[in-house]
Scaffold this active site. Structure first.
Site, PDB file in Angstrom:
ATOM      1  N   ASP A 116     -99.604 -54.483 115.259  1.00 10.53           N
ATOM      2  CA  ASP A 116     -98.461 -53.700 115.385  1.00 10.53           C
ATOM      3  C   ASP A 116     -98.010 -53.049 114.186  1.00 10.53           C
ATOM      4  OD1 ASP A 116     -96.111 -52.819 116.755  1.00 10.53           O
ATOM      5  OD2 ASP A 116     -95.377 -54.506 117.405  1.00 10.53           O
ATOM      6  N   GLU A 158     -98.851 -47.689 111.664  1.00  9.39           N
ATOM      7  CA  GLU A 158     -98.875 -46.397 110.923  1.00  9.39           C
ATOM      8  C   GLU A 158     -98.298 -46.341 109.495  1.00  9.39           C
ATOM      9  OE1 GLU A 158     -95.367 -47.690 112.979  1.00  9.39           O
ATOM     10  OE2 GLU A 158     -97.270 -47.430 113.886  1.00  9.39           O
ATOM     11  N   ASP A 211     -93.358 -47.579 120.858  1.00  7.79           N
ATOM     12  CA  ASP A 211     -92.241 -48.077 121.342  1.00  7.79           C
ATOM     13  C   ASP A 211     -91.701 -46.942 122.383  1.00  7.79           C
ATOM     14  OD1 ASP A 211     -92.854 -50.503 120.368  1.00  7.79           O
ATOM     15  OD2 ASP A 211     -91.602 -50.303 118.548  1.00  7.79           O
TER      16      ASP A 211
END
Length: 821
Positions: A399, A402, A472
């Site tokens: 997760d 980035e 998300d």
């Protein structure tokens, strides 16, 4: 004699000037253009690299993305006037010494792409004391040319023409500076700093904040597939995923105990609904101060080894959330901080307290690690291996890859990484962190294929066994519609594995007045339609917050929503032989699974179609992207309801929604082929828009004439039954072929030749199916099998799934066979 001497002297002088204008190298040339040093390198006959820097500035760059080395290529070099032409077996490159532009052509002389005159610029830039440049390169595109790629953008559009995109990695936007053109070429801008792409009348530009040099690659592929193949040749091939990754995955934010996690798998087995994977989200480590400790410190997970074993004993797999940051009380933080391996900027979570909204009086102290540092990557894997991999965890949910960059300040980009400023390498963060885990696991284990689910990506990441999800995203129809072009552009960026949070991540708006939200018809409809789309993506994974996503929360067998969910999961499993063979086509032939229609059809009407695509090379998928049964509202994560006020005042709970009604939608079928309705076998000529009747449990699916599609057995998990009895459907109207691929399902023996293929070819004129002898072998390869062959037409009942009337049944023992139908 004098005239001859004069001519000879002129020729010698011209030769001297010619020699001074460029220097031939083993792989191309070096030259000077308009106060710039320029090098053109051939990496293959179809791939060219162009390097530019201010004159006299020495540069040496090792690419983070490119793995291929330039190769000596047979070139023909000629000069006419100011233009130097370099010709390989695949393309021609012209360098105009007067204007400074470089142009690219097919061997037949068709112009593919050209730089604009004086299109390269360098602007001095002080990068935290390091003298470098901001760089810009302008190109000229044809007016009618379409371009795609640049990673994933939540724009809701497919074509990149007339757009401006600021490319810096974000939660829901994954930037890959590679684009493909309908003219049959690809362009890779090899830079890792924040970059702006802009296409406007007259020019198309790529401008990066930091670059010691302009560095880009041009590749000619003949079509979009060929250009993608060139990019993978340049940056690495995509390995095979295990078969179980293509089954159905259940997840939510989050399972709060090991009993709950194991209980979900047990419930699916009890209901007889297929399931291959379960995902454990965050906080299994306990406190936010122990963020990403890679250890089960939460007392609700008292025996993680038993938890993993219990899941495996039910023939399911588990992957687990890991992050790219560490809490201040973790062992990783304490080891990395003294070595300068942490980047101190705002990231998730902001508070050390597990409350919402975050309490800033108690900062978490969490910091992102430096994946550009090889020692930091070693440390990361050491703890991951000891704490989780040793337990038998099957894969990783990386997760925030980035990573999350909250409370952004421009000075954050000044932070020092192992490879220079964070600004210089910002966009390559996901490539480095995913590559760190992938490389270490591959070195540690040959028997378990790498499977990484990750939130961000960069050029070359396909080589690391990673499947990227779209972040998300909101639970709304608008957000859902955006996912299709996002996934298609991502796939055309040469990274073939992509998926979404089925149902959208933020769904709290649907809960008001509806308990947990699962009985809200507005969410039910959106969830079912999203799930039906997810069945035709490389990973079918249900996930989100606020509202639970397990099938049993939506009702029970015999009810429309439950039955629609179960039917969609069953359809996914019936297509596993087709999907796994498509995965082999990616690994073996550089193919793409989610295919924009423009990749396969020369039809101007499909150039910007963003709500349909091919899944594999045979199945046209047209998801229902508008509400048909409930009011559609634009839902935002901070809204309180998914219903508009008028409907809420009427009372949403009156259960007036009838999901058994038949609705309709419009579908465009590309020209150049005949199409078959998957559900009815109706035969329809392409090149027209049709009105298609739909129900809550079906979306429009069409099969291209000439397709051969294998259907597998009904199973509870992907490897429950061998493919010894397969239904082979043939959709006549054109010649066709299909290669059925099988291997040991989970290890790297296929790289050593441990796999088999069976080629099937349909001759439409003679109505003959030719089945080749089996090629290759592996441990457990089937010696004998049954093929139930169906020739699809309007009188045949083999429509949909589990509803087949066979034309012929043959026994296949590995020898070539021909079947006339």
């Amino acid at each position: 004699m004098k005239p001859r001497i004069l001519i000879l002297s002129c020729l010698l002088l011209a030769g001297e000037l010619f020699a001074q204008q460029y220097q031939k190298t083993a792989v191309g040339i070096k030259t000077k253009l308009q106060s710039m040093d320029v090098e053109v390198q051939f990496f293959s006959p179809s791939i060219v690299r162009v390097l530019k820097s201010p004159e006299g500035v020495l540069f040496k760059k090792e690419s983070l993305s490119v793995t291929k080395k330039p190769q000596e290529t047979k070139l023909t070099i000629q000069q006419k006037g100011d233009v130097l032409s370099m010709k390989s077996e695949k393309l021609k490159v012209d360098i105009d010494f007067k204007s400074g532009k470089i142009s690219y052509y097919t061997l037949a002389g068709v112009e593919l792409l050209k730089e604009t005159e004086s299109g390269a610029t360098f602007t001095d830039f002080d990068d935290v004391g390091s003298k470098t440049y901001s760089i810009n390169q302008l190109f000229t595109l044809d007016k009618d040319e379409a371009i795609y790629g640049l990673g994933q953008q939540q724009r809701g559009k497919l074509s990149l023409r007339n757009t401006k995109i600021n490319m810096i990695q974000d939660n829901k936007d994954d930037y890959v500076p590679f684009l493909v053109s309908t003219k049959g070429y690809g362009l890779f801008w090899d830079n890792y700093s924040p970059t702006t792409f802009e296409d406007k009348p007259g020019s198309t530009s790529l401008k990066s904040e930091v670059g010691d040099c302009i560095d880009y690659y041009f590749m000619v592929g003949g079509n979009i597939d060929g250009s993608i193949a060139g990019m993978r040749e340049l940056t690495g091939q995509a390995p095979m995923f295990p078969l179980w990754t293509f089954g159905y995955w259940q997840s939510k934010e989050r399972y709060k105990s090991q009993n709950e996690l194991v209980g979900v798998v047990s419930k699916y087995r009890e209901l007889g609904v297929p399931l291959d994977g379960i995902i454990q989200d965050w906080q299994y480590w306990g406190s936010n101060y122990l963020w990403n400790a890679m250890d089960f410190l939460n007392p609700e997970f008292p025996n993680p080894k038993k938890m993993v074993d219990d899941i495996h004993n039910m023939n399911a797999h588990v992957i687990i959330s890991i992050w790219n940051s560490f809490g201040p009380q973790t062992k990783q933080f304490r080891e990395m901080q003294p070595k300068g391996m942490l980047l101190n900027f705002g990231t998730w979570p902001l508070s050390g307290l597990d409350v919402w909204p975050p309490n800033r009086d108690y900062p978490s102290g969490v910091q992102v690690y430096d994946p550009y540092n090889p020692e930091a990557r070693d440390i990361y894997w050491r703890y991951l291996n000891k704490g989780l991999f040793s337990l038998g965890i099957d894969g990783w949910w990386m997760d925030s890859s980035e990573p999350d960059h909250l409370d952004f300040k421009p000075s954050d980009l000044d932070l020092k990484t192992y490879l220079g400023s964070f600004r210089k390498v910002r966009n390559a963060f996901p490539l480095m962190t995913v590559g760190g885990v992938s490389g270490h696991q591959r070195a540690a284990s040959f028997d378990k294929r790498i499977f990484i689910l990750t939130r961000s990506a960069f050029a070359g990441q396909q080589r690391y066994g990673a499947n990227t999800w779209s972040g998300d995203v909101n639970s709304s129809w608008e957000s859902f519609r955006n996912q299709i072009p996002a996934g298609l552009n991502f796939s055309m960026s040469a990274i073939p594995y992509w998926n979404t949070d089925i149902g959208g991540f933020f769904a709290g708006a649907y809960k008001k007045g509806w308990g947990d939200g699962t009985k809200n018809p507005s969410f039910q409809e959106l969830y079912v339609r999203w799930l039906q789309f997810g069945a035709f993506t490389p990973m079918m994974r249900s996930h989100g917050t606020d509202i639970p996503r397990e099938i049993y929360n939506f009702g029970k067998k015999g009810e429309p929503i439950y039955d629609a969910i179960a039917k969609t999961i069953d359809l996914r499993y019936s297509l596993l032989p087709y999907i796994y063979s498509a995965a082999w086509d990616i690994t073996n032939s550089q193919s793409t699974m989610m295919r924009a229609l423009v990749m396969d059809f020369n039809d101007k009407k499909v150039v910007d179609i963003s709500n349909e695509y091919l899944f594999g090379k045979s199945i046209l998928v047209a998801p229902i992207v508008n509400a048909q049964y409930t009011p559609e509202t634009i839902v935002k994560s901070n809204e309180q309801t998914g219903w508009d006020k008028n409907n809420e005042e009427k009372g949403a709970k009156d259960q007036t929604i009838n999901f058994t009604q038949t609705k309709s939608t419009k579908v465009y079928l590309p020209e150049g082929t005949v199409w078959y309705d998957f559900w009815t076998n109706e035969k329809i000529k392409g090149g027209q828009e049709i009105e298609k009747a739909t129900t809550i449990d079906e979306i429009p699916l069409y099969i291209k004439a000439g397709s051969i599609i294998p259907f597998g057995p009904q199973v509870q998990y992907a490897t429950e039954k061998k493919w010894d009895i397969l239904e082979i459907r043939i959709y006549p109207g054109a010649n066709g072929k299909f290669t059925l691929y099988e291997d040991e399902n989970d290890n790297y023996n296929y790289e050593k030749g441990a796999f088999s293929t069976i080629k099937m070819e349909w001759n439409d004129k003679s109505k003959t199916l030719n089945i080749s002898k089996i090629n290759g072998s592996f441990k457990g390869v089937l010696k004998n099998r049954t093929f139930n062959i169906v020739l699809v037409d309007k009188t045949n009942t083999a429509a949909g799934i589990n509803n087949s009337k066979f034309n012929k049944t043959i026994e296949y023992s590995g020898k070539a066979k021909s079947v006339r139908l």
